[in-house]
Design an enzyme around this catalytic site. Structure first.
Site, PDB file in Angstrom:
ATOM      1  N   ALA A 140      -1.190   5.890   3.863  1.00 15.08           N
ATOM      2  CA  ALA A 140      -0.673   5.928   2.340  1.00 15.08           C
ATOM      3  C   ALA A 140      -2.565   6.088   1.734  1.00 15.08           C
ATOM      4  O   ALA A 140      -2.240   7.161   0.650  1.00 15.08           O
ATOM      5  CB  ALA A 140      -0.022   4.091   2.065  1.00 15.08           C
ATOM      6  N   LYS A 181      45.405   9.668  34.225  1.00 13.89           N
ATOM      7  CA  LYS A 181      45.193   8.953  33.488  1.00 13.89           C
ATOM      8  C   LYS A 181      46.480   8.296  32.940  1.00 13.89           C
ATOM      9  O   LYS A 181      46.117   7.423  31.314  1.00 13.89           O
ATOM     10  CB  LYS A 181      44.449   9.512  32.597  1.00 13.89           C
ATOM     11  N   THR A 199       1.041  -1.318  -0.086  1.00 12.60           N
ATOM     12  CA  THR A 199      -0.255  -0.194   0.045  1.00 12.60           C
ATOM     13  C   THR A 199       1.581   0.510  -0.066  1.00 12.60           C
ATOM     14  O   THR A 199       0.374   1.823  -0.843  1.00 12.60           O
ATOM     15  CB  THR A 199      -0.980  -0.001   1.071  1.00 12.60           C
ATOM     16  N   LYS A 247      48.179  10.067  30.812  1.00 12.15           N
ATOM     17  CA  LYS A 247      47.955  10.277  29.219  1.00 12.15           C
ATOM     18  C   LYS A 247      48.485  11.218  29.115  1.00 12.15           C
ATOM     19  O   LYS A 247      48.480  12.443  29.966  1.00 12.15           O
ATOM     20  CB  LYS A 247      45.739  11.237  28.606  1.00 12.15           C
TER      21      LYS A 247
HETATM   22  N1  C2G Z   1      33.776  10.427  23.345  1.00  8.49           N
HETATM   23  C1  C2G Z   1      33.245  10.194  21.955  1.00  8.49           C
HETATM   24  N2  C2G Z   1      33.638   9.540  21.401  1.00  8.49           N
HETATM   25  C2  C2G Z   1      34.718   9.434  20.880  1.00  8.49           C
HETATM   26  C3  C2G Z   1      35.728   9.954  21.497  1.00  8.49           C
HETATM   27  C4  C2G Z   1      35.585   9.786  22.584  1.00  8.49           C
HETATM   28  O1  C2G Z   1      31.791   9.979  22.488  1.00  8.49           O
HETATM   29  N3  C2G Z   1      34.816   9.041  18.885  1.00  8.49           N
HETATM   30  C5  C2G Z   1      33.583  10.367  24.216  1.00  8.49           C
HETATM   31  C6  C2G Z   1      34.037   9.760  25.532  1.00  8.49           C
HETATM   32  O2  C2G Z   1      33.478   8.191  25.495  1.00  8.49           O
HETATM   33  C7  C2G Z   1      33.611  10.893  26.924  1.00  8.49           C
HETATM   34  C8  C2G Z   1      34.326  12.376  26.750  1.00  8.49           C
HETATM   35  O3  C2G Z   1      34.172  12.137  24.543  1.00  8.49           O
HETATM   36  O4  C2G Z   1      32.808  10.305  26.943  1.00  8.49           O
HETATM   37  C9  C2G Z   1      35.775  12.776  26.382  1.00  8.49           C
HETATM   38  O5  C2G Z   1      36.443  11.946  25.850  1.00  8.49           O
HETATM   39  P1  C2G Z   1      37.836  11.462  26.507  1.00  8.49           P
HETATM   40  O6  C2G Z   1      38.688  12.910  25.979  1.00  8.49           O
HETATM   41  O7  C2G Z   1      38.283  10.127  25.727  1.00  8.49           O
HETATM   42  O8  C2G Z   1      38.185  10.912  28.099  1.00  8.49           O
HETATM   43  P2  C2G Z   1      38.401   9.734  28.914  1.00  8.49           P
HETATM   44  O9  C2G Z   1      39.402   9.864  28.463  1.00  8.49           O
HETATM   45  O10 C2G Z   1      37.576   8.815  28.842  1.00  8.49           O
HETATM   46  O11 C2G Z   1      38.012  10.632  30.570  1.00  8.49           O
HETATM   47  O12 C2G Z   1      36.542  11.000  34.446  1.00  8.49           O
HETATM   48  C10 C2G Z   1      36.415  10.334  33.458  1.00  8.49           C
HETATM   49  C11 C2G Z   1      37.201  10.856  32.370  1.00  8.49           C
HETATM   50  O13 C2G Z   1      37.861  11.346  32.728  1.00  8.49           O
HETATM   51  C12 C2G Z   1      36.936  10.618  30.853  1.00  8.49           C
END
Ligand code: C2G
Length: 505
Positions: free
Chosen positions: A142, A400, A12, A402
């Site tokens: 439809a 972290k 449809t 990082k």
């Molecule tokens: N993120 C996302 N997609 C990506 C990369 C990141 O959705 N391709 C989101 C992550 O899931 C997070 C946010 O972006 O929610 C920030 O990412 P990051 O900077 O990697 O944060 P992270 O190192 O995971 O730190 O206490 C919590 C921590 O500080 C989180």
């Protein structure tokens, strides 16, 4: 401008759209696996469920899936939701990359919880085919479209250029098309409103009146919106044509199969008898399993949808289900208790508008990319004010592990320039979240789903905890690696390999 449109499905809705597109001057071809259907329509120019409608002689028919996919500007899938995957599997070898595909089936696949455009992309990915799949959905019976009665619909896709191309193709003096980039919100509405329409029909069959119907439409939309916000959808989508519009038309119209099936069930027919009597697919029944799974997965209450499931799948007495709904614990219409909102507004009346919802998220946000932006956009959509707790250089380095490319001040400056972000505060340790929830009067805590369940303990602080799907293909470490690979010269790299960060960001 005439486009070549291939319509897969001669039901449809497929035929109503074929007629409309043909009248607009497009070159339309329709595929059906049932050659006798094709023969009959080619001969009589009638579709059995569109009484009084003459099928245009300009529409060509074929039973070859290769032919329908060949050299088309748009391929439209107009098959019932449960046949979408197998039909795409048939068509996949003949669909080219970057093809514009439009889906009009409304439903969610219960085995995977994928929406129809996600099912299409999922199936095509197995054939390494990547297309632009647009969801076309709205208050569109439809039968009325086939009679050129004024109608509106939504073309939903993340790329506005493609959405606007589909808008141009389907728009005419009888069909007004709106665009929306919240594909999930549009598809979730389209699938779940059919269940509310079943409820509406059941109540009519029980002899209840318009008051009940209005209650079901209003509270039903509220349920769909509550689930949609947990999935990161945009709230306005549910107040739009694909949400409220489609819910009203499906819950109140005699054309609605879901409403008809519900009516018969309210009159005492079994679901199977009702479906047989309606004689067409009742998508609302097919959507129930996925709705219940999503509700469980995202911890969302869907009382009306649960009640419909009890009637359809557990043979519960419809009258008793209505009574259960009427005697549930008392609720406020507002998402937080009125007393809390009044209390907070008394204290904060100068610094925030009434009922303003505050959202917070945490992260390093180094080498800011569109995955971060997608997260921030969806987080902001969950409220009115978004706070970002940004990991300090010390926290990144010491806890972290990082090593960021940009310093805290540089990352803060970038975040503050984003229109979704209202305030950036320092994240100095893993343990500040609990106090942050109270100090900043947070309503919703949001993180990407790579953190799923890690922060559920914050629910005890009275906040909603939402994990949103990550943007899969991008990360700060991927950017660094790609740059490293691209800069590699004769085995030497201009970037110091140690700078590469192993943690995905
Ligand atoms: N993120 C996302 N997609 C990506 C990369 C990141 O959705 N391709 C989101 C992550 O899931 C997070 C946010 O972006 O929610 C920030 O990412 P990051 O900077 O990697 O944060 P992270 O190192 O995971 O730190 O206490 C919590 C921590 O500080 C989180």
């Amino acid at each position: 401008m005439s486009d070549k449109i291939g319509i897969i499905g001669a039901g449809t809705w497929g035929m109503a759209l074929a007629n409309m597109l043909s009248s607009s001057g497009h070159n339309v071809q329709v595929w059906s696996p049932f050659s006798d259907d094709i023969a009959r329509m080619s001969e009589t120019h009638r579709q059995k469920n569109l009484p009084g409608v003459i099928i245009s002689e300009n529409i060509a028919f074929t039973d070859s899936i290769e032919t329908i996919c060949f050299e088309k500007d748009v391929i439209l899938f107009a098959v019932p939701s449960k046949y979408v995957r197998e039909t795409v599997r048939l068509a996949a070898p003949f669909i080219i990359n970057d093809q514009i595909v439009v889906d009009v089936a409304k439903g969610i696949e219960s085995e995977t919880l994928l929406t129809m455009t996600e099912v299409i992309n999922d199936e095509l990915a197995k054939h390494e085919k990547f297309v632009h799949c647009v969801a076309l959905s709205g208050p569109t019976h439809a039968e009325e479209v086939a009679r050129n009665l004024p109608t509106t619909i939504v073309a939903a896709y993340s790329d506005s250029e493609i959405a606007e191309k589909v808008q141009d193709i389907f728009m005419n003096t009888c069909m007004r098309v709106y665009t929306n980039n919240d594909v999930l919100g549009v598809e979730l509405s389209g699938a779940l409103k059919n269940i509310i329409a079943l409820a509406s029909g059941i109540c009519e069959g029980l002899g209840y009146g318009d008051n009940t119907k209005a209650a079901l439409i209003t509270r039903g939309l509220f349920e769909i919106k509550r689930l949609g916000k947990k999935l990161g959808c945009t709230e306005e989508t549910f107040d739009g044509l694909a949400g409220l519009g489609d819910l009203v038309v499906t819950s109140t119209s005699s054309h609605s199969r879901n409403n008809k099936a519900g009516f018969l069930i309210g009159k005492g027919y079994s679901p199977k008898e009702a479906i047989d009597k309606v004689g067409m697919v009742v998508e609302g029944i097919n959507a129930i399993p996925a709705a219940l799974q999503l509700a469980k997965k995202y911890d969302v209450e869907l009382p009306i949808i649960n009640a419909v499931s009890m009637v359809i799948n557990e043979n519960a007495n419809p009258k008793e289900m209505v009574q259960n709904l009427m005697t549930r614990s008392k609720k406020s219409e507002l998402s937080k208790e009125l007393v809390d909102i009044n209390f907070e507004n008394t204290i904060l009346k100068d610094t925030r508008s009434i009922g303003m919802r505050r959202v917070i998220t945490y992260g390093t946000f180094d080498l800011l990319h569109y995955g971060h932006i997608n997260l921030l956009r969806r987080a902001k959509a969950l409220g009115d004010y978004l706070i970002v707790a940004l990991s300090t250089d010390e926290f990144n380095w010491n806890d972290k592990h990082k090593k960021t490319y940009f310093s805290y001040e540089q990352r803060k400056q970038l975040l503050e320039s984003i229109r979704y972000v209202d305030l950036v505060i320092p994240e100095e340790n893993w343990n500040q979240k609990k106090t942050d929830m109270h100090e900043y009067h947070i309503d919703t805590f949001v993180m990407g789903d790579d953190w799923k369940e890690k922060f559920d303990f914050l629910k005890a602080e009275g906040v909603d905890v939402v994990y949103l799907p990550r943007t899969a293909e991008i990360s700060s470490s991927k950017i660094k690696k790609d740059l490293y690979d691209a800069n590699e010269v004769d085995g030497e790299s201009k970037l110091n390999h140690d700078e590469l960060d192993t943690n995905p960001q």
